[in-house]
Design an enzyme around this catalytic site. Structure first.
Site, short mmCIF file in Angstrom:
data_model
loop_
_atom_site.label_atom_id
_atom_site.label_comp_id
_atom_site.label_asym_id
_atom_site.label_seq_id
_atom_site.Cartn_x
_atom_site.Cartn_y
_atom_site.Cartn_z
N HIS A 139 44.92 -39.73 -23.98
CA HIS A 139 44.21 -38.59 -23.51
C HIS A 139 43.28 -38.10 -24.65
O HIS A 139 42.19 -37.55 -24.14
CB HIS A 139 45.01 -37.84 -22.74
CG HIS A 139 44.10 -36.57 -22.21
ND1 HIS A 139 43.67 -36.53 -20.74
CD2 HIS A 139 43.88 -35.29 -22.70
CE1 HIS A 139 43.02 -35.45 -20.68
NE2 HIS A 139 43.48 -34.66 -21.66
N GLU A 140 43.98 -37.46 -25.69
CA GLU A 140 43.26 -36.55 -26.53
C GLU A 140 42.35 -37.68 -27.47
O GLU A 140 41.12 -37.18 -27.89
CB GLU A 140 44.32 -36.09 -27.28
CG GLU A 140 45.29 -35.06 -26.79
CD GLU A 140 44.63 -34.08 -26.13
OE1 GLU A 140 43.52 -33.65 -26.46
OE2 GLU A 140 45.16 -33.63 -25.04
N HIS A 143 39.27 -37.99 -25.47
CA HIS A 143 38.30 -36.68 -25.90
C HIS A 143 37.56 -36.85 -26.80
O HIS A 143 36.30 -36.80 -27.03
CB HIS A 143 39.12 -35.56 -26.07
CG HIS A 143 39.62 -34.98 -24.78
ND1 HIS A 143 38.85 -34.61 -23.60
CD2 HIS A 143 40.66 -34.45 -24.32
CE1 HIS A 143 39.27 -34.05 -22.44
NE2 HIS A 143 40.43 -33.87 -22.96
N GLU A 222 38.03 -33.62 -18.31
CA GLU A 222 39.66 -33.86 -18.26
C GLU A 222 39.82 -35.35 -17.32
O GLU A 222 40.69 -35.95 -17.63
CB GLU A 222 40.39 -32.82 -17.51
CG GLU A 222 40.53 -31.64 -18.49
CD GLU A 222 41.09 -31.98 -19.80
OE1 GLU A 222 42.20 -32.56 -19.87
OE2 GLU A 222 40.57 -31.51 -21.00
#
Length: 293
Positions: A139-140, A143, A222
């Protein structure tokens, strides 16, 4: 390239709006030009300084320690996982840090895709399975690959400029009417006390409204980062990670860090002011494949 195009188009729209404001109000362009320069400097200056210092500030705020050389099996696994996912995402491996916190959380930051940082809490490493932790790290990484930090900076700079400029334009108009000063020779701002008071109130009000825009984008990104994680490690792993977050401690990171973390604070007056969508909505979006392309 798309971010730059969006930035230029947004600023073009801003200039069109400013031109309409000047035409309708008859405010002298010389004072407005100076005000616009000031608004741009303050609006974008603060955002870009924050971006350039983001890694340092983030590490200081959580007491994080960058892993220079892995000292145990957990750190070896963490470094290898970040390296593998970075290759999959097509970015240079970011710095990796660990910080002490009981909550399950992680964040990514940095001024560029190839000069970034991923940090995870000890709570995450101790309380998540390897599959769940992989999903959070992915997930990071998503980003970073999506360029979210730079895009957030551009959006914040635009809304900051709007807030500063429009509030002072309206304060100038209000001070002229309320102060009864219609003589241009006595200054364009009218009564300085009225001007200052109105400008401060309007900045506060517009600042709150502007935060709705930035928080909306934060929530939107997100969903895309969740989808990016699903593509890197699998949808079920990301869903399992989000379900684990539902049972975790309330995040302890500073409010200024929440937009960069995977787990946002849930206590808010309204979803409009939340940096993260509710976990149930994120899980449902993954199950429906709404953001997975």
């Amino acid at each position: 390239m798309m971010r730059i195009a969006l930035f230029l188009l947004t600023n073009l729209a801003v200039m069109v709006v400013f031109g309409l404001v000047l035409s309708l109000t008859g405010i002298q362009s010389s004072s407005v030009q100076g005000l616009l320069i000031m608004a741009l400097l303050f609006g974008f200056g603060g955002s870009f300084i924050s971006l350039l210092m983001s890694k340092w500030m983030a590490l200081k705020s959580v007491g994080g320690e960058v892993i220079e050389q892995p000292r145990n099996d957990m750190e070896h696994w963490l470094m290898n996982t970040v390296a593998q996912q970075s290759r999959q995402a097509g970015i240079k491996m970011p710095q990796v840090a660990i910080y002490h916190a009981p909550d399950i959380n992680a964040f990514a930051t940095g001024a560029r895709r190839d000069a970034s940082l991923v940090a995870v809490s000890t709570g995450l490493l101790q309380n998540m399975s390897r599959d769940e932790a992989e999903a959070v790290i992915a997930h990071e990484i998503s980003h970073i690959a999506n360029g979210d930090m730079v895009t957030m900076t551009l959006i914040q700079g635009v809304v900051n400029t709007f807030v500063i400029f429009i509030s002072r334009i309206l304060a100038q108009i209000a001070a002229g009417f309320m102060g009864g000063n219609r003589d241009e020779g006595e200054g364009n701002n009218g009564n300085p006390l009225i001007y200052f008071a109105v400008a401060m109130v309007l900045e506060l009000v517009f600042g709150i409204l502007a935060s709705i825009i930035t928080m909306w984008f934060s929530r939107h990104r997100e969903f895309h980062a969740d989808a990016g994680s699903a593509k890197l490690v699998g949808r079920e792993k990301m869903i399992a990670a989000l379900q684990r977050l539902k049972t975790s401690y309330e995040p302890q990171e500073a409010t200024s860090m929440m937009a960069f973390c995977i787990n946002g604070k849930s206590k808010s007056l309204s979803e409009m002011f939340m940096t993260h969508p509710p976990l149930d909505k994120r899980i449902e979006a993954l199950r429906s494949g709404q953001y997975i392309k």
